[in-house]
Motif scaffolding. Sequence first.
Motif, short mmCIF file in Angstrom:
data_model
loop_
_atom_site.label_atom_id
_atom_site.label_comp_id
_atom_site.label_asym_id
_atom_site.label_seq_id
_atom_site.Cartn_x
_atom_site.Cartn_y
_atom_site.Cartn_z
N GLY A 126 -85.31 51.14 85.28
CA GLY A 126 -84.59 50.46 86.04
C GLY A 126 -84.41 50.96 87.31
O GLY A 126 -85.53 51.79 87.81
N PRO A 127 -83.45 50.66 88.07
CA PRO A 127 -82.36 49.43 88.00
C PRO A 127 -82.97 48.22 88.50
O PRO A 127 -83.78 48.10 89.26
N ASN A 128 -82.10 47.13 87.97
CA ASN A 128 -82.25 46.12 88.51
C ASN A 128 -80.87 45.95 89.47
O ASN A 128 -80.63 46.89 89.98
N ALA A 129 -80.53 44.55 90.11
CA ALA A 129 -79.62 44.52 91.06
C ALA A 129 -79.00 43.15 90.94
O ALA A 129 -79.48 42.17 91.47
N VAL A 130 -77.80 43.47 90.36
CA VAL A 130 -76.97 42.06 90.14
C VAL A 130 -75.70 42.26 90.72
O VAL A 130 -75.20 43.46 90.95
N LEU A 131 -75.14 41.55 91.35
CA LEU A 131 -73.77 41.24 91.78
C LEU A 131 -72.71 42.01 90.80
O LEU A 131 -72.58 41.67 89.92
N GLY A 132 -72.21 42.81 91.41
CA GLY A 132 -70.93 43.47 90.68
C GLY A 132 -69.76 42.75 90.74
O GLY A 132 -69.36 42.43 92.03
N PHE A 133 -68.90 42.91 89.89
CA PHE A 133 -67.49 42.31 89.82
C PHE A 133 -66.45 43.11 90.00
O PHE A 133 -65.30 43.21 89.98
N ALA A 134 -67.00 44.62 90.23
CA ALA A 134 -66.07 45.80 90.64
C ALA A 134 -66.71 46.93 91.17
O ALA A 134 -67.96 47.15 91.07
N ARG A 135 -65.98 47.38 92.09
CA ARG A 135 -66.75 48.31 92.77
C ARG A 135 -66.94 50.00 92.50
O ARG A 135 -67.96 50.38 92.46
N GLU A 136 -65.85 50.00 91.33
CA GLU A 136 -66.07 51.46 90.77
C GLU A 136 -65.91 51.62 89.56
O GLU A 136 -65.26 52.30 88.91
N ARG A 137 -66.22 50.37 88.60
CA ARG A 137 -66.22 50.38 87.43
C ARG A 137 -67.30 50.21 86.64
O ARG A 137 -68.24 49.19 87.06
N TYR A 138 -67.76 50.82 85.75
CA TYR A 138 -69.41 51.15 85.38
C TYR A 138 -69.77 50.33 83.92
O TYR A 138 -70.73 50.03 83.87
#
Length: 401
Positions: free
Chosen positions: A270-282
Amino acid sequence: MDDLIIIGAGIVGLATARAVLEREPRTRITIVEKADAVATGQTGHNSGVVHAGLYYEPGSLKSELCRAGRLATIEFCEENAVPLGRVGKLVVATDERERARLDALADRSVANGIDIERIDAAEISRREPNIRGVQAVFSPGTSIVDFGLVARTMQARLEAAGVRLVFGADVRSIDEHGSAGAGEVRVRTADGAEYRARRLVACAGLQADRIARLGGLPVDFRIIPFRGEYFELVGQASLVRHLIYPVPDPSMPFLGVHLSPTIDGRITVGPNAVLGFARERYPRGAISAADMFDYLRFPGFWRMAFRHRRAAAIEARNSMFRRSYLAACRRYAPGLRLEDLGRRFAGVRAQAVRPDGSLVEDFLFERTARQLHVCNAPSPAATSAIPIGRLIAGQFAVGAR
């Protein structure tokens, strides 16, 4: 009152404190961090690569700071007994189209003064029997390290030098009073505590735009979170000796899925790169309505999304389907199987985006009379952290009384 407040205890914030003390050991510094430990954000969620600087535009801050940062990171690790793996990197072209892009990358590396070696298909197979390609660029100067351990080592040295670290300190307001020559900055946190200093440096990563707005800066960009999802290989700890990277696709904004030996003996993919739906939740599927609303109402997000719609579709497919993710890896590692993709985990990149939808590619610093904000610090920020700190300390006279 302190001489300096630093917001953020990631590697850039810690390196800034270290650089200030190098210039003026008597400086009184407080670092405020909303998490309960150092390096809980991007510093602790990355590939652990000490980059040599192959990819970056000659003359850019990324190029200059990465090359300086590689040497500084190696020196820091040697002085502090932090394990460092000098494994080197192979950037592998798998077809003739990629070969042309690889040649351009090699030319850029030479222009940046990076030591590289061009090798053919037979030499690729000799060095890495499980990797296939028509040509590769070998970077002997690329290394691996645990940046979380680097940050914790910095923390110990800073605390021994008298730096105060305050955890659980969620900054809610920043007030600047007076001119550059006289005055102070006041920082208030969610628990009602107040911190006062002559200067402030913000190294807030995924919260950089919000903290800059609190400081009164005219922010025209927005931090968009991108999830970088990894797998850990199962039963394949000896698959490769070197870091294995694909040739960057100019239509894609990030470097692509790569094989990364880690300093503790694992191999990640990895990593890939997908839009995140939260800034600081993994965790996978984590959502913050506030974070999503923040970028959905930003015109630059929609312009960026349209511009990179093809890349977004590919990354989303790879995120949803393991077989698609595996196919990206099998272009250069054809022996990988679906069952080799073990534990899944993720990091979140902070990417600054302009109102016109363009990605801020280089490091970005903004300032007022008494504040300096690191507004964009993408990869290779971890590699570059020590010279970034020295740049801040040199340009922003935080140590003088």
